[in-house]
Design an enzyme around this catalytic site. Structure first.
Site, mmCIF file in Angstrom:
data_model
loop_
_atom_site.group_PDB
_atom_site.id
_atom_site.type_symbol
_atom_site.label_atom_id
_atom_site.label_comp_id
_atom_site.label_asym_id
_atom_site.label_seq_id
_atom_site.Cartn_x
_atom_site.Cartn_y
_atom_site.Cartn_z
ATOM 1 N N ASP A 10 0.829 -1.205 0.000
ATOM 2 C CA ASP A 10 0.000 0.000 0.000
ATOM 3 C C ASP A 10 0.863 1.255 0.000
ATOM 4 O O ASP A 10 1.965 1.260 0.539
ATOM 5 C CB ASP A 10 -0.908 -0.022 1.240
ATOM 6 N N GLY A 11 0.324 2.317 -0.597
ATOM 7 C CA GLY A 11 0.973 3.620 -0.534
ATOM 8 C C GLY A 11 1.624 4.089 -1.818
ATOM 9 O O GLY A 11 2.233 5.166 -1.844
ATOM 10 N N ARG A 64 -0.152 8.646 -10.289
ATOM 11 C CA ARG A 64 -0.171 7.458 -9.435
ATOM 12 C C ARG A 64 0.603 6.291 -10.043
ATOM 13 O O ARG A 64 1.251 5.528 -9.328
ATOM 14 C CB ARG A 64 -1.622 7.046 -9.168
ATOM 15 N N ARG A 89 -5.797 -1.745 8.492
ATOM 16 C CA ARG A 89 -7.009 -2.503 8.188
ATOM 17 C C ARG A 89 -6.649 -3.635 7.243
ATOM 18 O O ARG A 89 -5.582 -3.634 6.622
ATOM 19 C CB ARG A 89 -8.093 -1.604 7.587
ATOM 20 N N ARG A 120 0.091 7.571 -2.985
ATOM 21 C CA ARG A 120 0.484 8.684 -2.112
ATOM 22 C C ARG A 120 1.971 8.987 -2.244
ATOM 23 O O ARG A 120 2.390 10.147 -2.174
ATOM 24 C CB ARG A 120 0.130 8.349 -0.661
ATOM 25 N N ARG A 154 1.427 -4.725 6.354
ATOM 26 C CA ARG A 154 0.781 -3.699 5.533
ATOM 27 C C ARG A 154 1.596 -2.420 5.636
ATOM 28 O O ARG A 154 1.928 -1.951 6.729
ATOM 29 C CB ARG A 154 -0.657 -3.434 5.970
ATOM 30 N N HIS A 186 3.352 3.081 -8.735
ATOM 31 C CA HIS A 186 3.225 1.647 -8.998
ATOM 32 C C HIS A 186 4.479 1.113 -9.704
ATOM 33 O O HIS A 186 4.984 0.039 -9.358
ATOM 34 C CB HIS A 186 1.983 1.382 -9.850
ATOM 35 N N ASN A 197 -10.766 -2.547 -6.245
ATOM 36 C CA ASN A 197 -9.899 -1.627 -6.991
ATOM 37 C C ASN A 197 -10.405 -1.330 -8.393
ATOM 38 O O ASN A 197 -9.928 -0.387 -9.039
ATOM 39 C CB ASN A 197 -8.472 -2.163 -7.064
#
Length: 257
Positions: free
Chosen positions: A34-35, A47, A207, A38, A201, A51, A82
């Site tokens: 994740d992230g 974005r 979560r 950001r 995570r 990736h 997603n």
């Protein structure tokens, strides 16, 4: 100094490992990567830039698992929710997944790694499905790390699909209701029946995001603020050290361990 610190961390990890209870063995590592978005946004980039720059973190994680004889690594690459992201980002992600599989499969095969993609393939392009099948076919006879990529996957979907499969077998008389228990049920899961020992995570989110809900029943969980493109072997070592510092009880009391 950096190299010395890294080797010291590995020494500490070895000592912790050797003194851990026998049942506290890290066999299955799962990661919610994740992230990326950001991370890219903080650099005023689109974005997809995040990736693309996360592939090196995947490489480092795979290398670590091979070096430390971890049996299975499951990476959450794309969740079923997603698909709700902007169409261009989804398209870019699928293109990146295809290109990465194409580029990395030969090296993964040379390193004796088994590649499996778990999830619903019905919404993937024929081109991507073909590459997935090629990667799986080429590596299926390997005996090293089991690398599993969760694509169009969700834990609740997995449980529902398993329930449907069992219901069909009961309906045709292939399976009786009395034969259904936790062990037999788990065999029908797309995500597999090997429990996750450690979940990591990144990015500071705390979560599960509907990831491997059945398999995570007794997993230890490690959450880090580090964004996935910045995730390194050093941070992974810290996560593994945390895992081996835990007393895994599996329902027992501390005095029974």
């Amino acid at each position: 100094m950096f190299i010395l610190s890294y080797h010291l961390a590995n020494l500490i990890f070895f000592i912790i490992f050797m003194t851990s209870a026998k049942e506290n063995i890290l066999r299955h590592l799962a990661i919610i990567m994740d992230g990326n978005g950001r991370w890219a946004k903080s650099r005023l980039k689109p974005r997809i830039f995040g990736h693309r720059n996360s592939v090196s973190s995947v490489d480092a994680t795979i290398e670590y698992c091979v070096e430390n004889n971890i049996e299975m690594l499951t990476l959450f690459a794309f969740g079923r929710d997603n698909w709700l992201r902007p169409a261009q980002e989804v398209s870019d992600l699928m293109d990146l997944f295809y290109k990465t599989l194409k580029d990395k499969t030969p090296k993964l095969h040379d390193n004796n790694i088994v590649v499996t993609v778990v999830g619903d393939r019905s919404r993937l392009s024929n081109k991507l499905i073909g590459m997935i099948e090629y990667s799986e076919s080429l590596t299926k006879s390997n005996t090293g790390l089991k690398l599993r990529l969760a694509v169009d996957y969700a834990g609740r979907w997995d449980i529902v699909e398993a329930t449907r499969a069992i219901a069909r077998e009961v309906d045709i008389g292939k399976l009786s209701v009395d034969e259904i228990d936790q062990n037999s049920f788990a065999k029908y899961l797309v995500g597999g029946n090997m429990p996750v020992d450690l979940l990591i995570r990144t990015s500071g989110e705390v979560r599960l995001s509907d990831f491997m809900l059945w398999q995570l029943a007794y997993a230890e969980m490690y959450f880090t603020d580090i964004m996935w493109p910045d995730f390194s072997k050093q941070e992974l070592t810290r996560a593994v050290e945390y895992f081996y510092s835990r007393q895994r009880r599996f329902g027992k009391s501390g005095e029974q361990i």
